[in-house]
Design an enzyme around this catalytic site. Structure first.
Site, short mmCIF file in Angstrom:
data_model
loop_
_atom_site.label_atom_id
_atom_site.label_comp_id
_atom_site.label_asym_id
_atom_site.label_seq_id
_atom_site.Cartn_x
_atom_site.Cartn_y
_atom_site.Cartn_z
N SER A 137 0.72 -1.12 0.01
CA SER A 137 0.06 -0.06 -0.03
C SER A 137 1.08 1.21 0.06
CB SER A 137 -1.02 -0.03 1.26
OG SER A 137 -1.44 1.28 1.38
N TYR A 150 -1.69 -1.45 10.21
CA TYR A 150 -1.87 -1.61 9.10
C TYR A 150 -0.78 -0.94 8.21
CZ TYR A 150 -3.54 -1.78 4.14
OH TYR A 150 -3.67 -1.90 2.81
#
Length: 262
Positions: A137, A150
């Site tokens: 990401s 995350y």
């Protein structure tokens, strides 16, 4: 015959990879928790492209399920591509989040990816061909307050992938960390993020997959799809990390407060 294994294949980027690879002539193995979604996708792909499509329902946070998937991918006499796409994130102040869910997040985003990568590399090296795409990401470039676990897991994925990229030079095997920005998937809903009014419209999953496969042909260790995302990643790489995290904190705090009021 070319074969690909895709985790998290039932929706979003994983589903887009499955559709694209089947169209490109790959037999595909679909891995995800939801059997009904996998079976529905498999039927569509078989009918549209005439490829062999195998369904492997598994919860990769479950050690027994992960072992089954490892054994399957290790047992393939030929595997051209592994897409480690399965992953999720939860937004909120870390101390307020369910620790069991955070544990699952780490096991899925890191442990499953690490173990499946390890399962396929020896065979690929022996055949001197193959590729691995680890879906990361854009937040891998920034420690994001209120999305701490995350963003940390994705930073791990980038570092892990870049290191192995160097190890695999001269072997014929490629590995890539795919770092999309906002993408039209179910990720934000699962994370608890309301994207209404978000200034970025994001990319389609299909555009992300296209960028990833183009970068893979060039053996790039990191792929950031989209010009605006690449500019953002470049800025993140240049500015001091303390400044970046302090700048991100107020916006993420507001996002968390909005979720708590819903």
């Amino acid at each position: 015959m070319k074969r690909a294994v895709i985790t998290g294949a039932s929706s979003g980027i994983g589903k887009a990879f499955a559709e694209r690879l089947a169209r490109d002539g790959y037999d595909v193995v679909l891995v995800a928790r939801r059997r009904e979604r996998l079976e529905a996708l498999a039927t569509v792909l078989r009918e549209a492209y005439g490829r062999q499509v195998d369904v492997l329902p598994a919860d990769l946070t479950n050690p027994a399920d992960l072992t089954v998937v490892e054994q399957n991918v290790r047992g393939y006499s030929s595997l051209d591509l592994l897409v480690n796409n399965a992953g999720f994130g939860k937004i909120g102040a870390y101390g307020d989040l369910d620790l069991d869910v955070e544990d699952e997040e780490i096991r899925l985003n890191i442990l499953a990816l690490v173990r499946l990568t390890h399962a396929v590399i020896p065979g690929m090296i022996a055949r001197r061909q193959g590729a691995i795409i680890n879906v990361s990401s854009i937040v891998a470039f920034l420690p994001v307050p209120f999305l701490a676990t995350y963003s940390a897991t994705k930073a791990y994925v980038n570092s892990f992938t870049e290191a192995i990229h160097e190890e695999l030079k001269e072997t014929g095997v490629k590995i890539q960390a795919l770092c999309p920005g906002r993408t039209h998937t179910e990720f934000h809903e699962r994370a608890g993020i309301n994207t209404a009014g978000h200034p970025s419209k994001g990319m389609t999953s299909e555009a992300v997959v296209d960028a990833s496969l183009r970068a893979l042909t060039k053996n790039k260790a990191i792929c950031v799809p989209g010009i605006s995302n690449r500019i953002t990643a470049c800025i993140m790489s240049i500015l001091p990390r303390a400044l970046l995290r302090k700048g991100a904190a107020p916006r993420m705090r507001k996002l968390t407060e909005k979720i708590e009021r819903r």
